[in-house]
Design a protein around this motif. Structure first.
Motif: not given
Length: 269
Positions: A75, A80, A181-182, A185, A244
């Protein structure tokens, strides 16, 4: 083929699945590892029923240390991991996980089982009703002290039930408007901290119950640990890459159903 080798192969198969899920959803995989590994340990007669759950939780956390590291590296490579936020989240989950690792050893086995089941069902409900774009724009990230309190609670509960924390951290962070997504991560990176400090607690508190000669480091069962990490380390980056391309919202709903099945299995023993 010896029973020990078969046990390790079973755990390797388990690790391949949880590694992919760790990368895809930011979870450590403990939600799957704990009930499945409990069944494996019972099947091979490694431990009596009353000691199986805590050994499975401890082993799960130890394996997550490797799985989350692999996932977090992937990540980070994809940009991310929000490092401006991650250290404060890590501080909280580290404290909570360390405290929980010592407390859980003193709790009755049935109470740990109930905590696991209730938490899993609540997470499943959250996962099923949410989507990959479930961002609450009206809730801003609180100040760092308050955020650390939230994450301390999250880390403690995660370590108590043997999960990396992503299943709890991702909903928390997205609630505070962090991009999905962050959040995944960040949860992967924090999973390393939860697993590390939680494992320290379980190894220390379990050293009076088990010894290395029997294949244990505290409550951690080493043959199962080897089996899980030998595959999860390689499949976690595949899951991270898949974020993704795959429809995460649909996968989360499928995974939510899987969690309910796992919760029922754990409750029934």
């Amino acid at each position: 083929m010896s029973e020990l080798v078969v046990l390790i192969l079973y755990c390797a198969l388990l690790g391949s699945g949880v590694g992919f899920l760790a990368g895809l959803l930011g979870i450590g995989g403990g939600l799957v590892i704990v009930p499945v590994l409990s069944g494996i340990l019972l099947h091979f007669g490694v431990l009596p029923p009353e000691q199986v759950v805590i050994a499975a939780i401890a082993t799960s956390l130890a394996s997550i240390l490797f799985t989350s590291t692999s996932s977090a590296l992937a990540h980070h490579k994809n940009g991310n991991v929000p490092w401006e936020l991650a250290p404060w989240v890590m501080a909280g989950v580290a404290l909570g996980a360390l405290i929980s690792g010592f407390i859980a050893a003193w709790l009755p086995e049935h109470l740990v089982r109930i905590v696991f089941v209730v938490t899993v069902v609540l997470i499943a409900i959250k996962m099923f009703v949410s989507s990959s774009s479930d961002i609450r724009q009206d809730h801003k990230i609180p100040n760092k002290a308050v955020l650390t309190i939230f994450t301390t609670i999250t880390g403690g509960l995660s370590a108590m039930i043997g999960i990396g924390g992503g299943a709890l951290l991702v909903p928390l962070l997205t609630f505070f408007s962090v991009d999905m997504k962050k959040a995944i991560g960040c949860a992967s990176a924090c999973g390393i901290v939860i697993a590390l400090f939680g494992t320290i607690g379980y190894v220390s508190s379990g050293s009076t119950y088990f010894n290395l000669v029997d294949g244990f480091a505290g409550f951690v069962y080493l043959p199962a640990l080897v089996g899980i990490i030998c595959t999860s380390w390689f499949t976690a980056p595949l899951g991270a890459k898949a974020t993704h391309y795959l429809p995460v919202s649909i996968i989360k709903k499928i995974f939510a159903i899987l969690l309910v099945v796992m919760a029922v299995k754990m409750m029934l023993g």
